[in-house]
Structures are given as structure tokens and as C-alpha cells.
Design a protein around this motif. Structure first.
Motif, PDB file in Angstrom:
ATOM      1  N   GLY A 700       0.832  -1.190   0.000  1.00 43.11           N
ATOM      2  CA  GLY A 700       0.000   0.000   0.000  1.00 43.11           C
ATOM      3  C   GLY A 700       0.865   1.237   0.000  1.00 43.11           C
ATOM      4  O   GLY A 700       2.007   1.198  -0.471  1.00 43.11           O
ATOM      5  N   ASN A 701       0.330   2.317   0.571  1.00 37.70           N
ATOM      6  CA  ASN A 701       1.032   3.595   0.462  1.00 37.70           C
ATOM      7  C   ASN A 701       1.582   4.106   1.783  1.00 37.70           C
ATOM      8  O   ASN A 701       1.955   5.274   1.887  1.00 37.70           O
ATOM      9  N   ALA A 702       1.592   3.268   2.795  1.00 40.82           N
ATOM     10  CA  ALA A 702       2.037   3.748   4.102  1.00 40.82           C
ATOM     11  C   ALA A 702       3.435   3.214   4.410  1.00 40.82           C
ATOM     12  O   ALA A 702       3.966   2.362   3.708  1.00 40.82           O
ATOM     13  N   GLN A 703       4.016   3.740   5.482  1.00 45.04           N
ATOM     14  CA  GLN A 703       5.284   3.177   5.925  1.00 45.04           C
ATOM     15  C   GLN A 703       5.292   2.979   7.436  1.00 45.04           C
ATOM     16  O   GLN A 703       4.562   3.631   8.172  1.00 45.04           O
ATOM     17  N   ILE A 704       6.141   2.040   7.846  1.00 42.32           N
ATOM     18  CA  ILE A 704       6.300   1.758   9.267  1.00 42.32           C
ATOM     19  C   ILE A 704       7.669   2.274   9.662  1.00 42.32           C
ATOM     20  O   ILE A 704       8.682   1.814   9.113  1.00 42.32           O
ATOM     21  N   ILE A 705       7.675   3.251  10.580  1.00 35.62           N
ATOM     22  CA  ILE A 705       8.964   3.833  10.942  1.00 35.62           C
ATOM     23  C   ILE A 705       9.305   3.477  12.381  1.00 35.62           C
ATOM     24  O   ILE A 705       8.443   3.291  13.231  1.00 35.62           O
ATOM     25  N   GLY A 706      10.609   3.343  12.631  1.00 37.90           N
ATOM     26  CA  GLY A 706      11.090   2.881  13.926  1.00 37.90           C
ATOM     27  C   GLY A 706      11.189   4.003  14.945  1.00 37.90           C
ATOM     28  O   GLY A 706      10.983   5.174  14.631  1.00 37.90           O
ATOM     29  N   ARG A 707      11.517   3.614  16.165  1.00 38.48           N
ATOM     30  CA  ARG A 707      11.535   4.576  17.267  1.00 38.48           C
ATOM     31  C   ARG A 707      12.802   5.431  17.277  1.00 38.48           C
ATOM     32  O   ARG A 707      12.886   6.425  17.982  1.00 38.48           O
ATOM     33  N   LEU A 708      13.826   5.022  16.500  1.00 42.28           N
ATOM     34  CA  LEU A 708      15.105   5.725  16.573  1.00 42.28           C
ATOM     35  C   LEU A 708      15.025   7.080  15.888  1.00 42.28           C
ATOM     36  O   LEU A 708      14.270   7.262  14.945  1.00 42.28           O
ATOM     37  N   CYS A 709      15.851   7.986  16.359  1.00 37.78           N
ATOM     38  CA  CYS A 709      15.895   9.309  15.753  1.00 37.78           C
ATOM     39  C   CYS A 709      16.936   9.276  14.637  1.00 37.78           C
ATOM     40  O   CYS A 709      17.988   9.904  14.726  1.00 37.78           O
ATOM     41  N   MET A 710      16.649   8.454  13.609  1.00 34.43           N
ATOM     42  CA  MET A 710      17.579   8.303  12.482  1.00 34.43           C
ATOM     43  C   MET A 710      16.770   8.228  11.203  1.00 34.43           C
ATOM     44  O   MET A 710      15.780   7.504  11.147  1.00 34.43           O
ATOM     45  N   GLU A 711      17.226   8.956  10.163  1.00 43.00           N
ATOM     46  CA  GLU A 711      16.465   8.963   8.896  1.00 43.00           C
ATOM     47  C   GLU A 711      16.264   7.550   8.353  1.00 43.00           C
ATOM     48  O   GLU A 711      15.243   7.222   7.789  1.00 43.00           O
ATOM     49  N   GLY A 712      17.284   6.715   8.508  1.00 46.67           N
ATOM     50  CA  GLY A 712      17.220   5.388   7.898  1.00 46.67           C
ATOM     51  C   GLY A 712      16.395   4.370   8.671  1.00 46.67           C
ATOM     52  O   GLY A 712      16.264   3.231   8.244  1.00 46.67           O
ATOM     53  N   ASP A 713      15.827   4.766   9.791  1.00 48.44           N
ATOM     54  CA  ASP A 713      15.103   3.795  10.610  1.00 48.44           C
ATOM     55  C   ASP A 713      13.687   3.588  10.080  1.00 48.44           C
ATOM     56  O   ASP A 713      12.709   3.962  10.717  1.00 48.44           O
ATOM     57  N   ILE A 714      13.604   2.986   8.916  1.00 47.14           N
ATOM     58  CA  ILE A 714      12.318   2.690   8.287  1.00 47.14           C
ATOM     59  C   ILE A 714      12.206   1.183   8.186  1.00 47.14           C
ATOM     60  O   ILE A 714      13.053   0.517   7.591  1.00 47.14           O
ATOM     61  N   LEU A 715      11.177   0.611   8.795  1.00 48.96           N
ATOM     62  CA  LEU A 715      11.059  -0.844   8.847  1.00 48.96           C
ATOM     63  C   LEU A 715      10.305  -1.402   7.657  1.00 48.96           C
ATOM     64  O   LEU A 715      10.501  -2.553   7.278  1.00 48.96           O
ATOM     65  N   ALA A 716       9.414  -0.605   7.091  1.00 50.68           N
ATOM     66  CA  ALA A 716       8.697  -1.074   5.913  1.00 50.68           C
ATOM     67  C   ALA A 716       8.155   0.128   5.160  1.00 50.68           C
ATOM     68  O   ALA A 716       7.695   1.099   5.774  1.00 50.68           O
ATOM     69  N   GLU A 717       8.234   0.043   3.833  1.00 52.65           N
ATOM     70  CA  GLU A 717       7.629   1.065   2.990  1.00 52.65           C
ATOM     71  C   GLU A 717       6.626   0.368   2.086  1.00 52.65           C
ATOM     72  O   GLU A 717       6.581  -0.847   2.018  1.00 52.65           O
ATOM     73  N   ASP A 718       5.851   1.133   1.360  1.00 54.41           N
ATOM     74  CA  ASP A 718       4.887   0.577   0.396  1.00 54.41           C
ATOM     75  C   ASP A 718       4.000  -0.472   1.065  1.00 54.41           C
ATOM     76  O   ASP A 718       3.796  -1.555   0.537  1.00 54.41           O
ATOM     77  N   ILE A 719       3.489  -0.149   2.235  1.00 56.43           N
ATOM     78  CA  ILE A 719       2.710  -1.154   2.955  1.00 56.43           C
ATOM     79  C   ILE A 719       1.346  -0.558   3.296  1.00 56.43           C
ATOM     80  O   ILE A 719       1.215   0.652   3.456  1.00 56.43           O
ATOM     81  N   HIS A 720       0.333  -1.415   3.348  1.00 57.32           N
ATOM     82  CA  HIS A 720      -1.002  -0.932   3.689  1.00 57.32           C
ATOM     83  C   HIS A 720      -1.265  -1.186   5.173  1.00 57.32           C
ATOM     84  O   HIS A 720      -1.115  -2.316   5.639  1.00 57.32           O
ATOM     85  N   ILE A 721      -1.642  -0.153   5.883  1.00 56.90           N
ATOM     86  CA  ILE A 721      -1.979  -0.309   7.294  1.00 56.90           C
ATOM     87  C   ILE A 721      -3.506  -0.243   7.414  1.00 56.90           C
ATOM     88  O   ILE A 721      -4.110   0.768   7.075  1.00 56.90           O
ATOM     89  N   PRO A 722      -4.129  -1.329   7.885  1.00 57.12           N
ATOM     90  CA  PRO A 722      -5.594  -1.334   7.985  1.00 57.12           C
ATOM     91  C   PRO A 722      -6.098  -0.211   8.898  1.00 57.12           C
ATOM     92  O   PRO A 722      -5.411   0.187   9.841  1.00 57.12           O
ATOM     93  N   GLU A 723      -7.289   0.263   8.594  1.00 58.05           N
ATOM     94  CA  GLU A 723      -7.876   1.402   9.306  1.00 58.05           C
ATOM     95  C   GLU A 723      -8.032   1.175  10.817  1.00 58.05           C
ATOM     96  O   GLU A 723      -8.020   2.098  11.608  1.00 58.05           O
ATOM     97  N   HIS A 724      -8.199  -0.102  11.227  1.00 55.00           N
ATOM     98  CA  HIS A 724      -8.475  -0.335  12.650  1.00 55.00           C
ATOM     99  C   HIS A 724      -7.210  -0.292  13.516  1.00 55.00           C
ATOM    100  O   HIS A 724      -7.286  -0.358  14.737  1.00 55.00           O
ATOM    101  N   VAL A 725      -6.048  -0.183  12.917  1.00 56.09           N
ATOM    102  CA  VAL A 725      -4.800  -0.191  13.704  1.00 56.09           C
ATOM    103  C   VAL A 725      -4.713   1.068  14.559  1.00 56.09           C
ATOM    104  O   VAL A 725      -4.977   2.172  14.097  1.00 56.09           O
ATOM    105  N   GLN A 726      -4.394   0.890  15.832  1.00 58.16           N
ATOM    106  CA  GLN A 726      -4.269   2.050  16.708  1.00 58.16           C
ATOM    107  C   GLN A 726      -3.098   1.900  17.679  1.00 58.16           C
ATOM    108  O   GLN A 726      -2.502   0.832  17.793  1.00 58.16           O
TER     109      GLN A 726
END
Ligand SMILES: *Cc1c(COP(=O)(O)O)cnc(C)c1O
Length: 750
Positions: A700-726
Motif C-alpha cells: 500500500g502507500n504507508a510506511q512503518i517507521i522505527g523509534r530511533l531518531c535516524m532517517e534510515g530507521d524505516i522498517l517497511a515502505e509501500d505497505i497498507h496499514i488497515p484502518e483499525h490499527v491504533q
């Protein structure tokens, strides 16, 4: 006679308009040729053969219905239209249908020549290179690239191809091409075919093949465009089926079939373009004026014959004056990124693509719920159900017990199944891939050996109950930090001539480091820093010389380790055969027979199951034919056994929306716990809306980013996150049991 010709760009990646005009001018010196384009940057509009020009507004501003009517009026009043732009052709075929004076193929034919399947070519003696649509899951796309050793192209639905050599390049190219062509799912990956490029150009009217030529490209630009070529006749075995296909397709207009001839002579069809090629005037020079022949057929007016017939042509670069009514546009603002890019698609095909496919793509997105979803094995899901996740402190690694057991048991079964009275097959688990106790214990339980790369790893193996003859020692630093192990080990493989010399010295002094004394070979065809380089004559001579001193009570072993997950599984099998030949050369020159072959590890888990498992038996028997005294065959899997056997659980810290859609989520995990996240696609799970079942995340069009304060800390790109996720929800990253574990590090935790 008035002929409209579109596609006037004449640059490094030219459209055919200019070549068509030059050929028609020879055939009909008095005809009125009208150049059509959608930008004043299409350089060919300044070419003097055009008597008139009809320059339109860019495609994003053009009123398509009005434009369509204008063209229809032109055709109705006897003008001809030859399109040199694929997308304009597609649009016209849909908008106007069949018209006597519209010299393009019908839309039914266009769908049959669409890439990558090119259905129409079924009866031609050509093959279609393997491909996969980008609508497939990232997991499957990655598998395709491994299979073909990352010799792959990402291609747009109509134009453009990018060579991609890694997962990172693939994602980047996918992003760019999907922006340019307004589609995410209609791109495809295709295996690269090495060879020479050849083409067929043809013209037809109402299903009648009028003329065609064969052209071998003799020089190409870095983009693969023709720069010189040799024109010849189309051989009969192609001509006959081609004539029938053209009839079936009811083809009208020009066409180009682009092929690659591989070293074995096989022809691979990569494109069927619904228009004349840009080099079409090269065919005219050779005596076949295809645009002229086409117009002759429609109008019944005889074309003037071309008198020359030189089979070879070259291109040159020409400076010509511009037409005063079309002065050059002002210089754009300088910007480092746009340098040189302005002329890539001067006729605005990406804009037309956006208009034509906007509606279609919208529908696609709505029912794409099943698209791009990876398959997560049931065993992983059932292992997860058995984990108590409620009170977990995240990020946290989960050991998937059954998955791990099954992997180790299968490896052990494989060794048992393949061993016979002549050859003993041994599987040694690579400790460094994941040295956790659970895996060492499984290796022990299932009677595998272990492979260590340091004295610390060897020591751990001894502590876990492995006997010295169950340990293989490998790598460039295997005696570090200080020699502790008990001898003799099962096998030691020397990484250099220096190490081999040193070990032989120790043997002479009465030590017995291992039952098998081996060497690691550095394959000439892949770049590697490991092993003894056999392609260097002096090295090879020295190797043969040293091996002659090996006492007869030692078995001689040969080892190579070149990860098929990197070089590709097809290439790995080539490498294997090549290693057998090098082994025979070593036998011949050293006078020693090789008793042990160790093929290392480096298998992606799925490839171990789909590629290695079914083929290894044949490979072993080939080895024992090549090497008469071979009696031990070793494999050193690491990630093939453990990668799927651990998962990483993380929790959502924040959900970020943009225009009511989840665009980003921040999680408490990071690349410190999942260091391989950028390099290959991990499968991910989240609970479904009822909170009961784990389901895989799709593209999908979302990304999962990590807790680190670093530009490269991206765990997943091009991913769909369902609406119910909180916030507070748990996500699972699968496939985290190999280097994601052993190379993880502590970071940002005070
Ligand atoms: C690392 C290593 C392995 C295991 O590699 P994987 O990619 O984990 O399968 C096997 N043999 C040697 C010599 C190694 O260095």
C-alpha cells in the motif's frame, strides 16, 4: 495527398515521425506532410520535410473529445494519419475505432500485443523472457529476482525499463515508474537476456502484411536505442506465421518486433510496438520503404521506388535551423535534479497515461485487497497462536518452535536420504547466523554438525555437547582469539595459501588439526574477498605444489560459499558446475584426489526448499562422477534453517494520518532489532479487525517507521496499514530469525 504524422521527437530516444516523413517524402515528393506533436520541444518539428505543423496543447490540457472530433473530421475529408506514439495509438484506437484513413491497429489487436505476455506471438519461433507482474507480493517479487540473480528489468506498461540490481534499487525504480506512468500494478519485472538485439519492422493494411524487414542492431546507445544496423529479409520460418498472425489481428499500420538473440541462437521477443520504429528510414535506404508501401495500399497511388539499396545504415547527429515560428522555450530554473531530464518524454506520454488510466487505476485500488499479499505459512501462524503475547514487553523476539523444529528435521532427513554406501552427506548448521542456544540445541537434537568461524563459536559448540569431529572450522579468522579447541575437528578449510602452508607445517610437526584438510576456493566469476583465487596462475601453481605435501592419511576437501540469495539460484548452479571443473583441475595438477566437497550456505529458506532440495541429489551424483574418490558431501545452511524461525513483535506508538488515510505508523521496534529490514521484504502481520486472527499486511502507500531518531530507521515502505490499527496494537515482523537476530544491536536505550 495530406498525411498527418505524430511523434516528432528526434533525440537520443527518438520517436519515428521524422523517419516516416523522410521515407514518405521519397515515395511521394508532392504530398503534404503535416507533423503532429504535443510539445514544442519535440526537436523533429524543425525538420524541413514537414510542410506544416499541428502542435497541440499538452495532453493534460487537451480537450480529448474535441480533439478526437477534429481528427475524425480530418480523416473523413481524406487525410491520412500515421501515429508514432504508442499511447496516442491506444487512445485513438479506442476513441475512433476503425477508419479507412487511420493507419493504426484496431484496439483488439493492441491488447494482444501488450507486454509482457505478447499473446499474438504465440505461433512465432520466439520465446518470451520470464516475467512477473508487480501486483504480486513483495515476497514473490524478491523470489523472482533471486531466481534470476538480480539480472532483471523493471518495465513500464508502454515505455521505459530500468535495470535493478538490488531490492533497494527495485523499490526506488518502482516508485519512480509508478509515478511517471500512474500505475502501481501494471509494471512488471522481466529477466535480463544477454545477447544481440534484432528487430522486425512491418507494415500492413486490414490484416494484409504488405512488407517487412529484419534488422540487426550493429551499434546501440547506452539506452539500447539503435545507432547503426544491417537490414535483411525476414526468413521464411518467421514470415509465414507472421503473415497469418497479422491477418488474425486485422493489423493496420506499422509495427516493430524487438528481439534479443542469445548466445545459443534463441530469439527472445521483448516488445511488439504498434508503430513504425524510429530507424524506419534505415529500411527505406535498404530498399524497403514501408511507410510508402502502406500509403500506396490505402490510396492506390503508386509510390516512387527507392533506387538505392544499401543494407547497412548509420545514424549521425545533425544541426538544423529552427523554424522561426517555434523559437526555443526559455531556459528552466537551474536545478540539480532536473538536469538533462527535460527531454525524456517531450511528447507528454506520461500525462496521457495519467488521463487514460486514472479511472481504471481507481477501480483497481478499490478491489486490490488481495493484491500484494504475501503468503505466511500456517505453521508460523500456529506457532504464534501458541506464544503468550499479552504481557509481552516489546520489542521482543519470538521463537517459533515448530517452524524451527521442522526446518532442522528436514535438513537432517535430507542428509539421511542422500547418504549412501559411497557418499556421506553432512549438514552443518552455521553458528554465526544465529548462535542462540535454541538453535544449537536443535542442531544437536537432529544430529547435524556445526560450522564455526571463530574459536569462540567452536568453544560454544563444545560447551553445547558437540564433539570435535562434529565441528567444521571456516573463514579467515578461525583461530581467533586463541586456539582452544580439541583436535581433530571434522574439517578445517583454509582461506589462503598462507594458512594452508602454516597448517601443513603443523601437521609435519605431528599435530592433527582435522580429519579433512580443505581449501576454500575463490570463484573467478563472482567478486569475493574469501578463499584462494584459482584464476591466478601463480596462486594455482602454488596451491598444487602445497597440496602435493598433504600426508595420505588426510582427506582433501574443497569448499566454496557464494550466497545464492545474492548471486541468484540459477547462477549458483552454474557456479557449482564450475567448481567441479576447478576441483578436477586441482586433482590433475596436485596428484591428490578430492574426498570432500563442501558447498557452503547462503540459501534463502524458500529457495532451499524449491531449488536446492529437488536438485541436490542430481548435483551430488554429478560430483561423484567428476571426482572419483569423493565420499563426503557437506552443506552449511544458516538462514535457510533459522530465518523463518523467529519473529519480532513490536507495538504501535503513534498512528499518523494524511487525508483520512493512515500514512505512517511509529513502532517501538527499529532497525537495531531488524537490521535487514531495508535489504529484503519481511512478511508482516497484524491482528484483523476482530482482534482474533493474524493477517498479513499487503502492499500500500504507508510506511512503518522505527523509534530511533535516524532517517534510515524505516522498517517497511509501500505497505497498507488497515484502518483499525491504533496506538498500542501489536505488529509481528516475520522472517527475523537469521541475521536480523545475530547482527542486531543495542541503540537508543540509555
Ligand atoms: C555464514 C556462512 C554460512 C551460512 O550462511 P547463511 O547465509 O546463513 O546460510 C555457511 N558457510 C560459511 C562459510 C559462512 O561463512
Amino acid at each position: 495527398m495530406k498525411i498527418y504524422i505524430s511523434g516528432l521527437y528526434s533525440g537520443p530516444n527518438p520517436s519515428p515521425g521524422l523517419g516516416i516523413a523522410r521515407s514518405l517524402r521519397l515515395a511521394y515528393p508532392d504530398a503534404t506532410l503535416i507533423g503532429v506533436d504535443y510539445s514544442n520541444r519535440s526537436t523533429g518539428l524543425h525538420w524541413p520535410d514537414f510542410d506544416e505543423l499541428w502542435i497541440q496543447r499538452p495532453w493534460n490540457e487537451l480537450h480529448l473529445v474535441e480533439y478526437q472530433q477534429q481528427i475524425k473530421d480530418l480523416l473523413d475529408s481524406g487525410n491520412l494519419w500515421i501515429s508514432g506514439l504508442d499511447l496516442e495509438t491506444i487512445w485513438l484506437a479506442h476513441a475512433l475505432g476503425i477508419h479507412t484513413n487511420l493507419l493504426i491497429p484496431p484496439s483488439t489487436a493492441l491488447s494482444k500485443v501488450a507486454k509482457p505476455t505478447i499473446l499474438a506471438a504465440k505461433f512465432l519461433p520466439f520465446k518470451i523472457p520470464p516475467f512477473i507482474h508487480t501486483g504480486e507480493s513483495d515476497w514473490n517479487l524478491h523470489a523472482f529476482c533471486r531466481k534470476h540473480g538480480w539480472h532483471v528489468w523493471l518495465k513500464g506498461p508502454y515505455y521505459e525499463a530500468r535495470r535493478v540490481r538490488s531490492w533497494i534499487e527495485l523499490r526506488q525504480a518502482r516508485f519512480e515508474l509508478s509515478q511517471i506512468w500512474s500505475t502501481t500494478s501494471e509494471l512488471f519485472l522481466q529477466a535480463h537476456i544477454s545477447g544481440h538485439e534484432e528487430s522486425i519492422a512491418l507494415c500492413a493494411y486490414r490484416g494484409k502484411l504488405l512488407d517487412c524487414v529484419w534488422m540487426i542492431k550493429r551499434d546501440i546507445t547506452p539506452e539500447g536505442k539503435t545507432w547503426s544496423g544491417r537490414v535483411s529479409e525476414v526468413p521464411e520460418e518467421v514470415l509465414y506465421p507472421l503473415r497469418e498472425i497479422i491477418q488474425d489481428l486485422d493489423w493496420t499500420g506499422g509495427a516493430e518486433l524487438e528481439m534479443i538473440r542469445d548466445p545459443s541462437g534463441t530469439l527472445w521477443l521483448i516488445e511488439w510496438n504498434p508503430r513504425f520504429p524510429a530507424w524506419i528510414h534505415g529500411a527505406t535506404i535498404a530498399g524497403s520503404n514501408l511507410p510508402g508501401r502502406l500509403v500506396e495500399q490505402v490510396t492506390g497511388i503508386l509510390a516512387k521506388r527507392t533506387t538505392t539499396s544499401d543494407p547497412e545504415f548509420v545514424r549521425v547527429v545533425l544541426e538544423i535551423p529552427i523554424r522561426p515560428q517555434f523559437p526555443l522555450p526559455p531556459l528552466p530554473e537551474p536545478s540539480p535534479s532536473s538536469f538533462g531530464l527535460l527531454l525524456k518524454h517531450p511528447s507528454g506520454m506520461p500525462m496521457l497515461a495519467r488521463r487514460l488510466f486514472k479511472t481504471r487505476e481507481k477501480n483497481r485500488f478499490n478491489n486490490s485487497a488481495s493484491e500484494g499479499v504475501p503468503k505466511v505459512p500456517d505453521m508460523v501462524l500456529s506457532d504464534l497462536r501458541n506464544c503468550n503475547l499479552d504481557s509481552l514487553i516489546t520489542p521482543c523476539r519470538l521463537f517459533l518452535k515448530t517452524t524451527a523444529q521442522v526446518a532442522f528435521r528436514r535438513a537432517s532427513d535430507l542428509a539421511a536420504r542422500l547418504s549412501n554406501s559411497r557418499i556421506q552427506v553432512l549438514v552443518a548448521y552455521s553458528i554465526k547466523t544465529n548462535p542462540d542456544d535454541c538453535f544449537m540445541e536443535l542442531a544437536k537434537e537432529y544430529n547435524l554438525l556445526v560450522e564455526a568461524i571463530s574459536q569462540l563459536e567452536a568453544q560454544k559448540a563444545l560447551a553445547k555437547g558437540f564433539a570435535p569431529d562434529q565441528i567444521i572450522l571456516n573463514g579467515p579468522g578461525k583461530w581467533w582469539p586463541s586456539k582452544v579447541i580439541l583436535f581433530p575437528l571434522r574439517a578445517v578449510f583454509c582461506d589462503s595459501l598462507e594458512e594452508l602452508e602454516e597448517l601443513l607445517k603443523q601437521i609435519n610437526n605431528g599435530m592433527r588439526p582435522a580429519m579433512i584438510l580443505g581449501i576454500r576456493l575463490r570463484p573467478p566469476q563472482t567478486a569475493s574477498r574469501f578463499g584462494i583465487s584459482v584464476s591466478d596462475y601463480q596462486n594455482f601453481e602454488q596451491l598444487a605444489f602445497l597440496l602435493r605435501n598433504l600426508p595420505p592419511e588426510y582427506s582433501l576437501g574443497v569448499h566454496f560459499h557464494s550466497a545464492s540469495s545474492t548471486i541468484g539460484t540459477d547462477n549458483w548452479w552454474h557456479l557449482y558446475e564450475s567448481m567441479l571443473r576447478w576441483s578436477k583441475a586441482i586433482e590433475a595438477t596436485s596428484g591428490k584426489n578430492i574426498q570432500c566437497l563442501d558447498v557452503g550456505g547462503g540459501w534463502f529458506p524458500d529457495d532451499w526448499a524449491s531449488e536446492l532440495d529437488p536438485k541436490i541429489e542430481g548435483a551430488i551424483s554429478k560430483a561423484s562422477q567428476a571426482l572419483p574418490e569423493l565420499h563426503v558431501f557437506m552443506l552449511e545452511p544458516g538462514k535457510a534453517l533459522v530465518q523463518p524461525s523467529m519473529a519480532l513483535a513490536v507495538r504501535v506508538l503513534e498512528v499518523r494520518r494524511f487525508k483520512d488515510q493512515i500514512k505512517e505508523i511509529v513502532v517501538d521496534g527499529s532497525i537495531a532489532e531488524l537490521p535487514e529490514a531495508p535489504f529484503w521484504p519481511h512478511r508482516m502481520l497484524c491482528l484483523n479487525s476482530t482482534g482474533q486472527e493474524w493477517e498479513p499486511l499487503r502492499r500500500g502507500n504507508a510506511q512503518i517507521i522505527g523509534r530511533l531518531c535516524m532517517e534510515g530507521d524505516i522498517l517497511a515502505e509501500d505497505i497498507h496499514i488497515p484502518e483499525h490499527v491504533q496506538t498500542g496494537d501489536m505488529l509481528i515482523f516475520c522472517d527475523a530469525g537469521a541475521y536480523d537476530r545475530s547482527m542486531s544491536y543495542e541503540f537508543g536505550q540509555g
